[in-house]
Every structure is written in structure tokens, then in C-alpha cells.
Write an enzyme that holds these catalytic residues in place. Structure first.
Site, PDB file in Angstrom:
ATOM      1  N   ASP A 115      20.203   5.089 -11.744  1.00 19.20           N
ATOM      2  CA  ASP A 115      20.633   3.776 -12.226  1.00 19.20           C
ATOM      3  C   ASP A 115      19.579   2.699 -11.985  1.00 19.20           C
ATOM      4  OD1 ASP A 115      22.890   5.288 -12.454  1.00 19.20           O
ATOM      5  OD2 ASP A 115      23.946   4.349 -10.781  1.00 19.20           O
ATOM      6  N   ASP A 244      25.031   8.744 -19.757  1.00 20.99           N
ATOM      7  CA  ASP A 244      24.747  10.160 -19.530  1.00 20.99           C
ATOM      8  C   ASP A 244      25.968  11.021 -19.204  1.00 20.99           C
ATOM      9  OD1 ASP A 244      24.702   8.643 -17.236  1.00 20.99           O
ATOM     10  OD2 ASP A 244      23.031   9.683 -16.292  1.00 20.99           O
ATOM     11  N   CYS A 346      22.866  11.577 -12.482  1.00 22.09           N
ATOM     12  CA  CYS A 346      23.016  10.335 -11.707  1.00 22.09           C
ATOM     13  C   CYS A 346      22.293  10.439 -10.362  1.00 22.09           C
ATOM     14  CB  CYS A 346      24.481  10.062 -11.345  1.00 22.09           C
ATOM     15  SG  CYS A 346      25.630  10.029 -12.694  1.00 22.09           S
TER      16      CYS A 346
END
Ligand code: NVA
Length: 361
Positions: A115, A244, A346
Site C-alpha cells: 500500500d 488487487d 498486500c
């Protein structure tokens, strides 16, 4: 690196052979302090009270231990597959902080580097994130950024956002399922998380979300310049945050989509003969408390090259589908990590993949 002429940071897509990756850490992870943006981005309303009560405190030890076990397995697989794994510097997330525009009880964690850092080619972009509690999260990655910069990478920060009241729609209420899509962000300043974008060579796909506004997408396009085409993807999500688990080009000619969130695939895919792979229904039990993301996190796989893909153990329908589509799935336990964080994509950010900038359309 063996080859000194090759850039230390080099990532053009999601599938070139992976050589080096940053993986997040469970160490020091805190429950995100409650803030207006959480209502807009967290699907499980029944768990908001948990955040309101425990925000700024460490996650319960048993959740951290279970997440750590998953992360250890993930790292072990990466290393066994020949990938160099780097991790953020330990950082004290518990310190409160304030700017002239807002205060935060604490930071959150360094669980999800995806992120924070957008890596495009040889460039590391620190992203202008919309969660106030993540304002300083990039500090956990500064040592790595400095090291990569010294080794030749480009390193910039997008305009530092103010995150005052003006960045958020006043009185925002997230839509119920079936209501028209809306997001909490205004167009006051450019905002996006790196995970709101996904790479496909010269083409990047980005979706507006409650962490990413149109201003952020415009900033990214102008910053990257004419070598790149930044496409906005239309999604439907009541609590949109990151692309995603929604829209994921896995390999040349193979696009994985979330059937609940993508109603129309851009024509460029059909015109270029891409296969549209529809992600099967997740298998994670609905009863599992998911504090940060939805069960569709099963889509959040990590490609080691065009074939090998790390996918969550227990997601048998997706594993079978991936095999049928010609991939070589490597299952890894990850549901416990996903409970407090996200998926493999992530939890990592690829620093170097062996490949060149190309167009796939
Ligand atoms: N916000 C998404 C996860 C993105 C990685 C979801 O909850 O499904």
C-alpha cells in the site's frame, strides 16, 4: 546482485521472474485507530466496534502469533523458490502524532508494504495515503529506500497530503449492497495507495476507491509521463480499497477478475485476445472474523513468474481453476494473516523482477 549492470529496482508487471521482494512484518502491529475512513473501507460493520474499542492497542497476541506463522511459511516458500526477502526496519507505531490538520492516537503497522510503496520500473514512489493513521508508515521502509537509492534506484514521494476535513465527504455513509457506488474522498488533493494500482508494462490499471481519488490518478499519469498509460477501471464495491482483490493481470494474456466487482472489462483486453479468468467463489468460511478485508482476498495471489503462483491454502476452487488455466499454484497458509491484514500481494512489494518495459496490448 550478480549482474551489476541490471537495475536493483526493476518491476514492470506482476509476472516477470521475481528476484527480490519486501515482505511486511507482524512485529509491533497495532489495531488501526478508529477514523472516518475506516467506515468507508472496512466491509465488516459488525467488527467496527472492535476497532473503536481497541484502535491504537496491539492486536490480541493469539492473532499476532497465528499471523506470524503464516508469514513465516510465506517467507520460507519465497526463499525456497530462490527469491531474496527483505523486511522493514522495526518501528514504534504506538506513538501518537499530530499535524496542523489532524491528530492520530497511533500509527498502525508495517504489515502491508504493497500500500505504501509503488514501484514502477526503477522508481520507488511513496504514496499519498488517505488513512490518517498510516501517514508515517513509510518510515519503516526508509532504510530500504535509502539502500536502493544508493544502488541506483529513483526514489520520490508524491505530494504529502493534508488529510484535513476537506479531504473527506462530510457525513459520509457507505452504500448498502445494490446502491450506487460512492467513495468517501473529495477531490481536495491527490490521494492513492500503491495497491489501488496494478502494473501491466506500459499500461497501469487503477480504480477509484475510498483511498484513491481521480486527482490521485491524474497525478500518477502526469508523474509517469507519456511512456505509460494509466487507465481507470470501473468497479463496484460498497467499501472499495485497493484493486488487487478485484482486477489482476496475472500473466501476459491472462486477467483475473472478481465477478462481483467487475461488470465490464475494458475493450482493450478483448481486442488483444486476453483470456478473462473469473475468480471462483472464495472458500474461506463466512464466519471467520476479517478485520481488514473481505473473503475475496483469495484473489490476492503473488506471481513468482508467468506460471508459479502463491495462493492461499484452503482456496481449493481457485487452486483448481489456476491449474486449469495453466498455472502452477504453490499453496501457503494465509487465512490467519488475512484476518488482520490482507493477502500475499498486500503483504509484499516486489522490488526486482527480471524483465523489460513492454506493451501487452
Ligand atoms: N479491499 C479488498 C482487499 C484488497 C486487497 C477487500 O476487502 O476485498
Amino acid at each position: 546482485m550478480d549482474d551489476p549492470s541490471y537495475p536493483v529496482v526493476n518491476a514492470h508487471n506482476e509476472w516477470d521472474p521475481l528476484e527480490e521482494i519486501i515482505v511486511g512484518t507482524v512485529e509491533g502491529a497495532l489495531v488501526p485507530p478508529w477514523d472516518v475512513i475506516l467506515e468507508a473501507t472496512l466491509h465488516r460493520q459488525d467488527l467496527w466496534d472492535f476497532h473503536k474499542q481497541h484502535g491504537g492497542s496491539p492486536w490480541p497476541q493469539e492473532l499476532l502469533d497465528a499471523a506470524q506463522k503464516d508469514l513465516d511459511e510465506f517467507i520460507c516458500i519465497l526463499k525456497a523458490e530462490g527469491v531474496t526477502v527483505r523486511q522493514p526496519t522495526p518501528y514504534d507505531f504506538s506513538r501518537p502524532f499530530a499535524t496542523p490538520d489532524f491528530e492520530s492516537k497511533s500509527s498502525c503497522y508495517a504489515l502491508m508494504p504493497r500500500d505504501v510503496l509503488l514501484i514502477i520500473g526503477d522508481q520507488i514512489i511513496e504514496t499519498p495515503m488517505g488513512w490518517r493513521s498510516r501517514y508515517h508508515e513509510t518510515h519503516a521502509y526508509k532504510d530500504l529506500c535509502k539502500e536502493y537509492f544508493r544502488a541506483g534506484a529513483r526514489w520520490v514521494s508524491a505530494p504529502r497530503p493534508q488529510l484535513s476535513q476537506e479531504s473527506y465527504v462530510e457525513g459520509f455513509v457507505a452504500p448498502q449492497e445494490g446502491e450506487p457506488m460512492r467513495t468517501i474522498l473529495t477531490e481536495f488533493e491527490p490521494l492513492f495507495d500503491a495497491a489501488d494500482a496494478i502494473k501491466c508494462g506500459r499500461d497501469l490499471f487503477v480504480a477509484q476507491s475510498s483511498c484513491c481519488n481521480r486527482f490521485g490518478i491524474d497525478w500518477l499519469q502526469r508523474h509517469l509521463g507519456p511512456e505509460y498509460r494509466v487507465h481507470e477501471i470501473e468497479v463496484y464495491d460498497t467499501h472499495p480499497m485497493h484493486i488487487d482483490a478485484t482486477f489482476y493481470p496475472l500473466a501476459p494474456g491472462k486477467l483475473l477478475i472478481n465477478p462481483e466487482r467487475i461488470q465490464r472489462v475494458p475493450e482493450m483486453f478483448g481486442k488483444s485476445g486476453w483470456d478473462i479468468l473469473v475468480c471462483p467463489e472464495p472458500m474461506m468460511p463466512e464466519s471467520r472474523p476479517m478485520y481488514n478485508c473481505s473473503r475475496w482476498i483469495c484473489m490476492n495471489v503473488l506471481m513468482l513468474d508467468e506460471k508459479r503462483v502463491i495462493v492461499s491454502k484452503g482456496e481449493d476452487r481457485l487452486i483448481q481453476a489456476l491449474k486449469g488455466w495453466g498455472f502452477a499454484p504453490i499453496p501457503c497458509s494465509f487465512w490467519n494473516f488475512s484476518t488482520i491484514g490482507g493477502g500475499f500481494h498486500c503483504a509484499s512489494v516486489d522490488v526486482r523482477r527480471r524483465g523489460e518495459l513492454q506493451s501487452y496490448f
